[in-house]
Design a protein around this motif. Sequence first.
Motif, PDB file in Angstrom:
ATOM      1  N   PHE A  29     -32.550  30.830   0.906  1.00 36.54           N
ATOM      2  CA  PHE A  29     -31.957  30.456   2.183  1.00 36.54           C
ATOM      3  C   PHE A  29     -32.572  31.243   3.323  1.00 36.54           C
ATOM      4  CE2 PHE A  29     -28.900  28.825   5.031  1.00 36.54           C
ATOM      5  CZ  PHE A  29     -28.246  29.855   5.709  1.00 36.54           C
ATOM      6  N   GLY A  30     -32.935  32.485   3.069  1.00 36.00           N
ATOM      7  CA  GLY A  30     -33.521  33.344   4.093  1.00 36.00           C
ATOM      8  C   GLY A  30     -34.895  32.908   4.557  1.00 36.00           C
ATOM      9  N   ASN A  31     -35.490  31.898   3.926  1.00 37.19           N
ATOM     10  CA  ASN A  31     -36.787  31.365   4.352  1.00 37.19           C
ATOM     11  C   ASN A  31     -36.655  30.194   5.325  1.00 37.19           C
ATOM     12  OD1 ASN A  31     -38.143  33.178   2.762  1.00 37.19           O
ATOM     13  ND2 ASN A  31     -38.538  31.732   1.107  1.00 37.19           N
ATOM     14  N   TYR A  32     -35.419  29.937   5.762  1.00 38.23           N
ATOM     15  CA  TYR A  32     -35.191  28.770   6.608  1.00 38.23           C
ATOM     16  C   TYR A  32     -34.561  29.163   7.930  1.00 38.23           C
ATOM     17  CZ  TYR A  32     -36.053  26.014   2.429  1.00 38.23           C
ATOM     18  OH  TYR A  32     -36.640  25.449   1.322  1.00 38.23           O
ATOM     19  N   ASP A  33     -35.139  28.635   9.014  1.00 38.60           N
ATOM     20  CA  ASP A  33     -34.432  28.620  10.294  1.00 38.60           C
ATOM     21  C   ASP A  33     -33.391  27.509  10.203  1.00 38.60           C
ATOM     22  OD1 ASP A  33     -37.504  29.109  12.188  1.00 38.60           O
ATOM     23  OD2 ASP A  33     -36.125  30.586  11.338  1.00 38.60           O
ATOM     24  N   MET A  34     -32.214  27.763  10.751  1.00 38.06           N
ATOM     25  CA  MET A  34     -31.123  26.796  10.631  1.00 38.06           C
ATOM     26  C   MET A  34     -30.682  26.320  12.010  1.00 38.06           C
ATOM     27  SD  MET A  34     -30.727  26.554   7.392  1.00 38.06           S
ATOM     28  CE  MET A  34     -29.284  25.501   7.457  1.00 38.06           C
ATOM     29  N   SER A  35     -30.325  25.051  12.075  1.00 39.29           N
ATOM     30  CA  SER A  35     -29.915  24.470  13.347  1.00 39.29           C
ATOM     31  C   SER A  35     -28.744  23.531  13.147  1.00 39.29           C
ATOM     32  CB  SER A  35     -31.068  23.676  13.983  1.00 39.29           C
ATOM     33  OG  SER A  35     -32.191  24.478  14.233  1.00 39.29           O
ATOM     34  N   TRP A  36     -28.023  23.325  14.224  1.00 41.06           N
ATOM     35  CA  TRP A  36     -27.025  22.261  14.309  1.00 41.06           C
ATOM     36  C   TRP A  36     -27.497  21.274  15.380  1.00 41.06           C
ATOM     37  CZ3 TRP A  36     -23.036  21.510  11.063  1.00 41.06           C
ATOM     38  CH2 TRP A  36     -22.613  22.593  10.279  1.00 41.06           C
ATOM     39  N   PHE A  37     -27.464  19.991  15.025  1.00 38.46           N
ATOM     40  CA  PHE A  37     -27.738  18.909  15.954  1.00 38.46           C
ATOM     41  C   PHE A  37     -26.480  18.052  16.046  1.00 38.46           C
ATOM     42  CE2 PHE A  37     -32.421  18.752  16.604  1.00 38.46           C
ATOM     43  CZ  PHE A  37     -32.793  19.771  15.741  1.00 38.46           C
ATOM     44  N   ARG A  38     -26.413  17.218  17.068  1.00 44.70           N
ATOM     45  CA  ARG A  38     -25.318  16.257  17.158  1.00 44.70           C
ATOM     46  C   ARG A  38     -25.819  14.937  17.713  1.00 44.70           C
ATOM     47  NH1 ARG A  38     -21.611  19.073  21.932  1.00 44.70           N
ATOM     48  NH2 ARG A  38     -22.987  18.614  23.705  1.00 44.70           N
ATOM     49  N   GLN A  39     -25.120  13.887  17.317  1.00 45.44           N
ATOM     50  CA  GLN A  39     -25.491  12.550  17.753  1.00 45.44           C
ATOM     51  C   GLN A  39     -24.233  11.769  18.078  1.00 45.44           C
ATOM     52  OE1 GLN A  39     -27.931  10.372  14.951  1.00 45.44           O
ATOM     53  NE2 GLN A  39     -28.753   9.100  16.583  1.00 45.44           N
ATOM     54  N   ALA A  40     -24.110  11.381  19.340  1.00 46.08           N
ATOM     55  CA  ALA A  40     -23.009  10.556  19.787  1.00 46.08           C
ATOM     56  C   ALA A  40     -23.409   9.090  19.656  1.00 46.08           C
ATOM     57  CB  ALA A  40     -22.648  10.887  21.232  1.00 46.08           C
ATOM     58  N   PRO A  41     -22.446   8.171  19.572  1.00 44.21           N
ATOM     59  CA  PRO A  41     -22.766   6.752  19.434  1.00 44.21           C
ATOM     60  C   PRO A  41     -23.702   6.269  20.538  1.00 44.21           C
ATOM     61  CG  PRO A  41     -20.446   7.104  19.062  1.00 44.21           C
ATOM     62  CD  PRO A  41     -20.996   8.409  19.538  1.00 44.21           C
ATOM     63  N   GLY A  42     -24.777   5.615  20.133  1.00 43.83           N
ATOM     64  CA  GLY A  42     -25.718   5.054  21.084  1.00 43.83           C
ATOM     65  C   GLY A  42     -26.648   6.052  21.727  1.00 43.83           C
ATOM     66  N   LYS A  43     -26.601   7.304  21.271  1.00 45.93           N
ATOM     67  CA  LYS A  43     -27.446   8.332  21.863  1.00 45.93           C
ATOM     68  C   LYS A  43     -28.352   8.953  20.814  1.00 45.93           C
ATOM     69  CE  LYS A  43     -24.344   9.524  25.655  1.00 45.93           C
ATOM     70  NZ  LYS A  43     -23.699  10.637  26.402  1.00 45.93           N
ATOM     71  N   GLU A  44     -29.339   9.706  21.284  1.00 45.82           N
ATOM     72  CA  GLU A  44     -30.269  10.370  20.376  1.00 45.82           C
ATOM     73  C   GLU A  44     -29.617  11.614  19.766  1.00 45.82           C
ATOM     74  OE1 GLU A  44     -34.478   9.134  22.570  1.00 45.82           O
ATOM     75  OE2 GLU A  44     -33.855  11.222  22.474  1.00 45.82           O
ATOM     76  N   ARG A  45     -30.216  12.063  18.678  1.00 47.47           N
ATOM     77  CA  ARG A  45     -29.775  13.292  18.046  1.00 47.47           C
ATOM     78  C   ARG A  45     -30.349  14.475  18.830  1.00 47.47           C
ATOM     79  NH1 ARG A  45     -30.206  13.787  11.589  1.00 47.47           N
ATOM     80  NH2 ARG A  45     -29.148  11.772  11.903  1.00 47.47           N
ATOM     81  N   ASP A  46     -29.483  15.347  19.294  1.00 49.16           N
ATOM     82  CA  ASP A  46     -29.892  16.462  20.140  1.00 49.16           C
ATOM     83  C   ASP A  46     -29.592  17.802  19.492  1.00 49.16           C
ATOM     84  OD1 ASP A  46     -28.694  14.680  23.047  1.00 49.16           O
ATOM     85  OD2 ASP A  46     -30.749  14.824  22.291  1.00 49.16           O
ATOM     86  N   LEU A  47     -30.433  18.778  19.790  1.00 48.34           N
ATOM     87  CA  LEU A  47     -30.220  20.135  19.308  1.00 48.34           C
ATOM     88  C   LEU A  47     -29.016  20.759  20.013  1.00 48.34           C
ATOM     89  CD1 LEU A  47     -31.232  22.632  17.688  1.00 48.34           C
ATOM     90  CD2 LEU A  47     -32.528  23.250  19.747  1.00 48.34           C
ATOM     91  N   VAL A  48     -28.145  21.368  19.228  1.00 48.13           N
ATOM     92  CA  VAL A  48     -26.994  22.082  19.770  1.00 48.13           C
ATOM     93  C   VAL A  48     -27.247  23.587  19.760  1.00 48.13           C
ATOM     94  CG1 VAL A  48     -24.541  22.611  19.458  1.00 48.13           C
ATOM     95  CG2 VAL A  48     -25.398  20.286  19.029  1.00 48.13           C
ATOM     96  N   ALA A  49     -27.680  24.090  18.599  1.00 45.65           N
ATOM     97  CA  ALA A  49     -27.906  25.535  18.461  1.00 45.65           C
ATOM     98  C   ALA A  49     -28.855  25.774  17.298  1.00 45.65           C
ATOM     99  CB  ALA A  49     -26.594  26.272  18.237  1.00 45.65           C
ATOM    100  N   ARG A  50     -29.602  26.870  17.376  1.00 44.84           N
ATOM    101  CA  ARG A  50     -30.544  27.241  16.328  1.00 44.84           C
ATOM    102  C   ARG A  50     -30.446  28.744  16.104  1.00 44.84           C
ATOM    103  NH1 ARG A  50     -35.332  24.748  17.825  1.00 44.84           N
ATOM    104  NH2 ARG A  50     -34.936  23.150  16.256  1.00 44.84           N
ATOM    105  N   ILE A  51     -30.619  29.134  14.848  1.00 44.80           N
ATOM    106  CA  ILE A  51     -30.654  30.554  14.493  1.00 44.80           C
ATOM    107  C   ILE A  51     -31.841  30.779  13.582  1.00 44.80           C
ATOM    108  CG2 ILE A  51     -29.049  30.257  12.537  1.00 44.80           C
ATOM    109  CD1 ILE A  51     -27.879  33.032  13.333  1.00 44.80           C
TER     110      ILE A  51
END
Length: 118
Positions: A29-51
């Motif tokens: 797991f320590g070899n991966y940068d991790m992120s949260w994205f979100r996608q609202a209806p009819g919209k693109e998937r956007d980055l929320v946060a990254r660590i």
Amino acid sequence: QVQLVESGGGLVQAGGSLRLSCAVSRRTFGNYDMSWFRQAPGKERDLVARINWSGASTTYADSVKGRFTISRDNAKNTVYLQMNSLKPEDTAVYFCNANHVFTHTDYWGQGTQVTVSS
């Protein structure tokens, strides 16, 4: 193959809080940068946060700065997203992403729904 399983989504009133979790099925797991994205209806998937892989560096979308906090526990192979002061515009499906620090291969979870009522 890396599997990501999100949990913690749900329905909350505006101003409330939720904590999302993403468990990763990989001892490296320590070899991966991790992120949260979100996608609202009819919209693109956007980055929320990254660590980054060590947890020393974080990045946030302007829309969530000061309200959301990303963190990780490398001993538990888990990344978290603490969401406070939620707004109706935060309503979306939230996806966990793992990006390998050397190969930059991406892995995605199945998503978890977050709905914020006004």
